[in-house]
Design a protein around this motif. Structure first.
Motif, PDB file in Angstrom:
ATOM      1  N   THR A  27       0.823  -1.202   0.000  1.00  0.00           N
ATOM      2  CA  THR A  27       0.000   0.000   0.000  1.00  0.00           C
ATOM      3  C   THR A  27       0.862   1.259   0.000  1.00  0.00           C
ATOM      4  O   THR A  27       0.577   2.236  -0.709  1.00  0.00           O
ATOM      5  CB  THR A  27      -0.927   0.004   1.229  1.00  0.00           C
ATOM      6  N   ARG A  28       1.920   1.245   0.795  1.00  0.00           N
ATOM      7  CA  ARG A  28       2.824   2.395   0.831  1.00  0.00           C
ATOM      8  C   ARG A  28       3.444   2.650  -0.539  1.00  0.00           C
ATOM      9  O   ARG A  28       3.582   3.798  -0.973  1.00  0.00           O
ATOM     10  CB  ARG A  28       3.938   2.169   1.860  1.00  0.00           C
ATOM     11  N   LEU A  29       3.808   1.605  -1.226  1.00  0.00           N
ATOM     12  CA  LEU A  29       4.370   1.753  -2.570  1.00  0.00           C
ATOM     13  C   LEU A  29       3.346   2.386  -3.506  1.00  0.00           C
ATOM     14  O   LEU A  29       3.691   3.242  -4.331  1.00  0.00           O
ATOM     15  CB  LEU A  29       4.805   0.389  -3.104  1.00  0.00           C
ATOM     16  N   LEU A  30       2.078   1.998  -3.340  1.00  0.00           N
ATOM     17  CA  LEU A  30       1.019   2.561  -4.176  1.00  0.00           C
ATOM     18  C   LEU A  30       0.838   4.051  -3.925  1.00  0.00           C
ATOM     19  O   LEU A  30       0.781   4.847  -4.868  1.00  0.00           O
ATOM     20  CB  LEU A  30      -0.299   1.813  -3.921  1.00  0.00           C
ATOM     21  N   VAL A  31       0.757   4.441  -2.636  1.00  0.00           N
ATOM     22  CA  VAL A  31       0.494   5.853  -2.333  1.00  0.00           C
ATOM     23  C   VAL A  31       1.705   6.729  -2.643  1.00  0.00           C
ATOM     24  O   VAL A  31       1.560   7.905  -2.982  1.00  0.00           O
ATOM     25  CB  VAL A  31       0.054   6.037  -0.871  1.00  0.00           C
ATOM     26  N   GLN A  32       2.898   6.166  -2.533  1.00  0.00           N
ATOM     27  CA  GLN A  32       4.100   6.947  -2.826  1.00  0.00           C
ATOM     28  C   GLN A  32       4.282   7.187  -4.315  1.00  0.00           C
ATOM     29  O   GLN A  32       4.936   8.141  -4.718  1.00  0.00           O
ATOM     30  CB  GLN A  32       5.337   6.248  -2.251  1.00  0.00           C
ATOM     31  N   THR A  33       3.708   6.320  -5.130  1.00  0.00           N
ATOM     32  CA  THR A  33       3.843   6.462  -6.582  1.00  0.00           C
ATOM     33  C   THR A  33       2.553   6.966  -7.234  1.00  0.00           C
ATOM     34  O   THR A  33       2.446   6.974  -8.457  1.00  0.00           O
ATOM     35  CB  THR A  33       4.218   5.120  -7.218  1.00  0.00           C
ATOM     36  N   ASN A  52     -10.709   8.110  -6.636  1.00  0.00           N
ATOM     37  CA  ASN A  52     -10.687   6.653  -6.701  1.00  0.00           C
ATOM     38  C   ASN A  52     -10.780   6.053  -5.304  1.00  0.00           C
ATOM     39  O   ASN A  52      -9.980   6.360  -4.432  1.00  0.00           O
ATOM     40  CB  ASN A  52      -9.404   6.185  -7.404  1.00  0.00           C
ATOM     41  N   ASP A  53     -11.775   5.166  -5.091  1.00  0.00           N
ATOM     42  CA  ASP A  53     -11.985   4.590  -3.767  1.00  0.00           C
ATOM     43  C   ASP A  53     -10.825   3.689  -3.359  1.00  0.00           C
ATOM     44  O   ASP A  53     -10.434   3.668  -2.190  1.00  0.00           O
ATOM     45  CB  ASP A  53     -13.293   3.799  -3.758  1.00  0.00           C
ATOM     46  N   GLN A  54     -10.263   2.958  -4.306  1.00  0.00           N
ATOM     47  CA  GLN A  54      -9.131   2.088  -3.993  1.00  0.00           C
ATOM     48  C   GLN A  54      -7.933   2.894  -3.521  1.00  0.00           C
ATOM     49  O   GLN A  54      -7.254   2.516  -2.557  1.00  0.00           O
ATOM     50  CB  GLN A  54      -8.748   1.254  -5.218  1.00  0.00           C
ATOM     51  N   THR A  55      -7.687   4.017  -4.181  1.00  0.00           N
ATOM     52  CA  THR A  55      -6.583   4.885  -3.771  1.00  0.00           C
ATOM     53  C   THR A  55      -6.827   5.475  -2.394  1.00  0.00           C
ATOM     54  O   THR A  55      -5.914   5.548  -1.565  1.00  0.00           O
ATOM     55  CB  THR A  55      -6.383   6.019  -4.797  1.00  0.00           C
ATOM     56  N   LYS A  56      -8.069   5.859  -2.130  1.00  0.00           N
ATOM     57  CA  LYS A  56      -8.387   6.421  -0.820  1.00  0.00           C
ATOM     58  C   LYS A  56      -8.206   5.383   0.279  1.00  0.00           C
ATOM     59  O   LYS A  56      -7.655   5.689   1.350  1.00  0.00           O
ATOM     60  CB  LYS A  56      -9.813   6.957  -0.791  1.00  0.00           C
ATOM     61  N   GLN A  57      -8.648   4.167   0.050  1.00  0.00           N
ATOM     62  CA  GLN A  57      -8.468   3.110   1.040  1.00  0.00           C
ATOM     63  C   GLN A  57      -6.992   2.829   1.286  1.00  0.00           C
ATOM     64  O   GLN A  57      -6.578   2.537   2.409  1.00  0.00           O
ATOM     65  CB  GLN A  57      -9.180   1.836   0.575  1.00  0.00           C
ATOM     66  N   ALA A  58      -6.186   2.927   0.226  1.00  0.00           N
ATOM     67  CA  ALA A  58      -4.744   2.733   0.383  1.00  0.00           C
ATOM     68  C   ALA A  58      -4.153   3.827   1.264  1.00  0.00           C
ATOM     69  O   ALA A  58      -3.322   3.562   2.134  1.00  0.00           O
ATOM     70  CB  ALA A  58      -4.070   2.733  -0.991  1.00  0.00           C
TER      71      ALA A  58
END
Length: 319
Positions: free
Chosen positions: A41-47, A58-64
């Protein structure tokens, strides 16, 4: 600037926005996520490439982002131990608050409040600002020793009214009212703020990092550290002071109305009130001040003024 702080700047401009965010971040279900999932998840939010002006659709991004906010320290990028993550704060402190508020003997009150302040002090250490600068000693060692002293002092102060009343056998209705119903709330709130100020004292003694709008560190400021600690201590005092005061006031009216007649019914109503007040006050107290704190340029030290032309600088307030 860390992704968590960027998120707070983008989505937490007002008290109401921060309240709704904290209500989501404090979801205990987030504690069930594994370390591997948190790292992904951290990799997702950092990129994700989000800028402070972009709302998150995006709900998936918000949950991350919610998982990142609830599990990862924004300064050190380390996963916070599960017992000291924000979603664990309510489930752990609730029984400690309930037991600490009971009308017990002085020794029992001291022990209960010692355990309570031990946990909240550990929580403060794990979630404080992680950019404190110190060269001559270990910040963690100082925080542990001063924290133990603050915990013992706070527990003693919490039990002192009962010791005083029992020693001098003060049994008048007025004394009982003051010691058992009026004093606990301000004392508990004051000691909660005191432990925060003591354990995070390295922040205003040595300074914390401040950043410009682009996330570039421009210096280390003691004044920013002092502001961060003051805001956190005040929010903690409001949280536990209100949690002790409001249920006591409401229970006074419940007893007078004879709504709950048996001791078991009164205990159930009291537990419900404490749970409701603490559950509502926790996100409210955390939302009092922005998580990505702001400080005006003219309020900073001279050496920082000479290194930037920014009118406002930013820092991690901590919890």
């Amino acid at each position: 600037m860390d992704a968590n702080l960027r998120f707070w700047r983008a989505e937490g401009q007002s008290f109401f926005q921060r309240f709704l965010l904290w209500a989501d971040v404090l979801d205990p279900a987030l504690l069930l996520k594994s370390s591997d999932e948190i790292r992904r998840t951290r990799l997702l939010v950092q990129t994700s490439g989000k800028t402070p002006s972009e709302p998150i659709q995006n709900d998936q991004t918000k949950q991350a982002f919610l998982l990142s906010l609830s599990s990862v320290h924004p300064d050190t990028d380390k996963i916070i131990p599960v017992l000291f993550r924000p979603p664990a704060f309510l489930p752990i402190t609730l029984p400690l608050v309930v037991v600490s508020s009971l009308q017990l003997q002085a020794k029992q009150t001291f022990f209960c409040q010692f355990v309570f302040h031990m946990y909240t002090t550990g929580f403060t250490m794990m979630n404080g600002n992680g950019t404190t600068k110190a060269e001559e000693y270990s910040v963690e060692q100082k925080q542990i020793f001063t924290g133990l002293g603050a915990i013992s002092y706070a527990a003693c102060i919490g039990a002192l009214p009962l010791v005083f009343m029992n020693r001098y056998t003060l049994k008048s209705p007025l004394t009982q009212l003051i010691v058992r119903h009026i004093l606990p709330a301000p004392l508990f709130g004051l000691m909660s703020a005191f432990t925060v100020a003591v354990v995070r004292s390295p922040e205003f003694e040595n300074g914390i990092e401040v950043m410009d709008r682009n996330g570039k560190v421009v210096g280390v400021s003691k004044k920013a550290g002092e502001k961060a600690v003051k805001e956190t201590a005040l929010s903690r005092a409001v949280l536990f002071g209100t949690t002790f005061f409001l249920p006591a006031v409401l229970m006074h009216f419940v007893r007078r109305s004879k709504f709950a007649k048996t001791p078991r019914a009164l205990a159930s109503v009291r537990l419900l009130m404490i749970t409701s007040v603490l559950a509502g006050m926790l996100p409210a107290s955390l939302s009092m001040f922005p998580q990505c704190g702001e400080i005006k340029r003219e309020d900073l030290e001279q050496e920082i003024l000479s290194s930037t032309e920014e009118t406002e600088l930013f820092y991690n307030r901590g919890i």
